[in-house]
Design a protein around this motif. Sequence first.
Motif, PDB file in Angstrom:
ATOM      1  N   TYR A  38      45.684  61.307  49.380  1.00  0.00           N
ATOM      2  CA  TYR A  38      46.514  60.765  50.457  1.00  0.00           C
ATOM      3  C   TYR A  38      46.932  59.304  50.249  1.00  0.00           C
ATOM      4  O   TYR A  38      47.162  58.580  51.201  1.00  0.00           O
ATOM      5  N   GLY A  39      46.984  58.862  49.007  1.00  0.00           N
ATOM      6  CA  GLY A  39      47.378  57.487  48.711  1.00  0.00           C
ATOM      7  C   GLY A  39      46.314  56.463  49.023  1.00  0.00           C
ATOM      8  O   GLY A  39      46.606  55.270  49.111  1.00  0.00           O
ATOM      9  N   MET A  40      45.068  56.905  49.215  1.00  0.00           N
ATOM     10  CA  MET A  40      43.993  55.979  49.600  1.00  0.00           C
ATOM     11  C   MET A  40      43.714  54.923  48.526  1.00  0.00           C
ATOM     12  O   MET A  40      43.459  53.766  48.853  1.00  0.00           O
ATOM     13  N   GLY A  41      43.750  55.322  47.245  1.00  0.00           N
ATOM     14  CA  GLY A  41      43.514  54.344  46.174  1.00  0.00           C
ATOM     15  C   GLY A  41      44.541  53.229  46.202  1.00  0.00           C
ATOM     16  O   GLY A  41      44.213  52.037  46.095  1.00  0.00           O
ATOM     17  N   GLU A  42      45.802  53.608  46.386  1.00  0.00           N
ATOM     18  CA  GLU A  42      46.875  52.622  46.436  1.00  0.00           C
ATOM     19  C   GLU A  42      46.766  51.734  47.673  1.00  0.00           C
ATOM     20  O   GLU A  42      46.931  50.517  47.594  1.00  0.00           O
ATOM     21  N   ILE A  43      46.467  52.347  48.811  1.00  0.00           N
ATOM     22  CA  ILE A  43      46.360  51.578  50.055  1.00  0.00           C
ATOM     23  C   ILE A  43      45.209  50.579  49.978  1.00  0.00           C
ATOM     24  O   ILE A  43      45.360  49.412  50.345  1.00  0.00           O
ATOM     25  N   ILE A  44      44.073  51.018  49.472  1.00  0.00           N
ATOM     26  CA  ILE A  44      42.908  50.122  49.346  1.00  0.00           C
ATOM     27  C   ILE A  44      43.224  48.984  48.387  1.00  0.00           C
ATOM     28  O   ILE A  44      42.916  47.814  48.664  1.00  0.00           O
ATOM     29  N   ALA A  45      43.852  49.291  47.249  1.00  0.00           N
ATOM     30  CA  ALA A  45      44.179  48.254  46.268  1.00  0.00           C
ATOM     31  C   ALA A  45      45.196  47.260  46.830  1.00  0.00           C
ATOM     32  O   ALA A  45      45.071  46.047  46.618  1.00  0.00           O
ATOM     33  N   ILE A  46      46.198  47.748  47.566  1.00  0.00           N
ATOM     34  CA  ILE A  46      47.196  46.852  48.161  1.00  0.00           C
ATOM     35  C   ILE A  46      46.545  45.937  49.188  1.00  0.00           C
ATOM     36  O   ILE A  46      46.806  44.721  49.206  1.00  0.00           O
ATOM     37  N   LEU A  47      45.694  46.489  50.047  1.00  0.00           N
ATOM     38  CA  LEU A  47      44.994  45.656  51.022  1.00  0.00           C
ATOM     39  C   LEU A  47      44.116  44.617  50.335  1.00  0.00           C
ATOM     40  O   LEU A  47      44.043  43.461  50.767  1.00  0.00           O
ATOM     41  N   PHE A  48      43.454  45.021  49.257  1.00  0.00           N
ATOM     42  CA  PHE A  48      42.619  44.091  48.494  1.00  0.00           C
ATOM     43  C   PHE A  48      43.467  42.941  47.940  1.00  0.00           C
ATOM     44  O   PHE A  48      43.076  41.770  48.037  1.00  0.00           O
ATOM     45  N   VAL A  49      44.625  43.273  47.363  1.00  0.00           N
ATOM     46  CA  VAL A  49      45.497  42.242  46.799  1.00  0.00           C
ATOM     47  C   VAL A  49      45.945  41.276  47.899  1.00  0.00           C
ATOM     48  O   VAL A  49      45.929  40.060  47.708  1.00  0.00           O
ATOM     49  N   ILE A  50      46.332  41.808  49.039  1.00  0.00           N
ATOM     50  CA  ILE A  50      46.781  40.952  50.140  1.00  0.00           C
ATOM     51  C   ILE A  50      45.657  40.037  50.607  1.00  0.00           C
ATOM     52  O   ILE A  50      45.855  38.826  50.770  1.00  0.00           O
ATOM     53  N   ILE A  51      44.470  40.592  50.812  1.00  0.00           N
ATOM     54  CA  ILE A  51      43.331  39.793  51.292  1.00  0.00           C
ATOM     55  C   ILE A  51      42.951  38.714  50.291  1.00  0.00           C
ATOM     56  O   ILE A  51      42.763  37.545  50.656  1.00  0.00           O
ATOM     57  N   VAL A  52      42.832  39.082  49.013  1.00  0.00           N
ATOM     58  CA  VAL A  52      42.449  38.094  47.993  1.00  0.00           C
ATOM     59  C   VAL A  52      43.520  37.010  47.867  1.00  0.00           C
ATOM     60  O   VAL A  52      43.195  35.827  47.726  1.00  0.00           O
ATOM     61  N   HIS A  53      44.796  37.416  47.940  1.00  0.00           N
ATOM     62  CA  HIS A  53      45.850  36.412  47.792  1.00  0.00           C
ATOM     63  C   HIS A  53      45.892  35.449  48.980  1.00  0.00           C
ATOM     64  O   HIS A  53      46.072  34.246  48.798  1.00  0.00           O
ATOM     65  N   VAL A  54      45.712  35.963  50.188  1.00  0.00           N
ATOM     66  CA  VAL A  54      45.688  35.085  51.363  1.00  0.00           C
ATOM     67  C   VAL A  54      44.459  34.174  51.307  1.00  0.00           C
ATOM     68  O   VAL A  54      44.528  32.988  51.642  1.00  0.00           O
ATOM     69  N   TRP A  55      43.348  34.721  50.822  1.00  0.00           N
ATOM     70  CA  TRP A  55      42.097  33.966  50.763  1.00  0.00           C
ATOM     71  C   TRP A  55      42.115  32.904  49.664  1.00  0.00           C
ATOM     72  O   TRP A  55      41.837  31.739  49.901  1.00  0.00           O
ATOM     73  N   LYS A  56      42.471  33.289  48.431  1.00  0.00           N
ATOM     74  CA  LYS A  56      42.367  32.379  47.286  1.00  0.00           C
ATOM     75  C   LYS A  56      43.690  31.736  46.867  1.00  0.00           C
ATOM     76  O   LYS A  56      43.689  30.786  46.097  1.00  0.00           O
ATOM     77  N   LYS A  57      44.824  32.293  47.292  1.00  0.00           N
ATOM     78  CA  LYS A  57      46.150  31.789  46.907  1.00  0.00           C
ATOM     79  C   LYS A  57      46.311  31.715  45.389  1.00  0.00           C
ATOM     80  O   LYS A  57      46.872  30.780  44.841  1.00  0.00           O
ATOM     81  N   ASN A  58      45.814  32.734  44.705  1.00  0.00           N
ATOM     82  CA  ASN A  58      45.868  32.785  43.245  1.00  0.00           C
ATOM     83  C   ASN A  58      46.493  34.119  42.836  1.00  0.00           C
ATOM     84  O   ASN A  58      45.860  35.167  42.938  1.00  0.00           O
ATOM     85  N   THR A  59      47.726  34.072  42.375  1.00  0.00           N
ATOM     86  CA  THR A  59      48.460  35.285  42.043  1.00  0.00           C
ATOM     87  C   THR A  59      47.774  36.067  40.935  1.00  0.00           C
ATOM     88  O   THR A  59      47.650  37.299  41.014  1.00  0.00           O
ATOM     89  N   LEU A  60      47.343  35.392  39.892  1.00  0.00           N
ATOM     90  CA  LEU A  60      46.706  36.075  38.769  1.00  0.00           C
ATOM     91  C   LEU A  60      45.429  36.792  39.205  1.00  0.00           C
ATOM     92  O   LEU A  60      45.203  37.955  38.847  1.00  0.00           O
ATOM     93  N   LEU A  61      44.624  36.134  40.011  1.00  0.00           N
ATOM     94  CA  LEU A  61      43.397  36.741  40.520  1.00  0.00           C
ATOM     95  C   LEU A  61      43.716  37.948  41.395  1.00  0.00           C
ATOM     96  O   LEU A  61      43.072  39.001  41.286  1.00  0.00           O
ATOM     97  N   SER A  62      44.729  37.821  42.243  1.00  0.00           N
ATOM     98  CA  SER A  62      45.111  38.923  43.130  1.00  0.00           C
ATOM     99  C   SER A  62      45.560  40.141  42.342  1.00  0.00           C
ATOM    100  O   SER A  62      45.112  41.268  42.586  1.00  0.00           O
TER     101      SER A  62
END
Length: 110
Positions: A69-93
């Motif tokens: 049901y797209g869960m892998g993609e949804i979890i990864a997208i949420l992770f990228v958003i959270i890490v980017h908002v938190w660390k402001k590091n594109t490469l890390l995200s």
Amino acid sequence: MLTNSNLIITIIIMATTTFFTRLVPFIIFPSNKETPKYILYLGDVLPYSIIGMLIIYCLKNISLLTFPYGMGEIIAILFVIIVHVWKKNTLLSICGGTILYMFLVQTIFI
């Protein structure tokens, strides 16, 4: 199979083409002239447009009606958003999201 001479010719053509594609902007836009406004505008908007197109391309084949049901993609997208908002590091995200997604689709959502 390519012969050694064919390989050398191919490498020379690729190196020359790469060199000239890197050289042309310096010829068209020399440092002593002002860069045109439309080039500056494109430099501002194209990165976001390209990222948007890549996201759409990557998500186009997801089926929300079949497992997982797209869960892998949804979890990864949420992770990228959270890490980017938190660390402001594109490469890390991006790297973190890619690693998480690969882990999810290869171990959990098989």
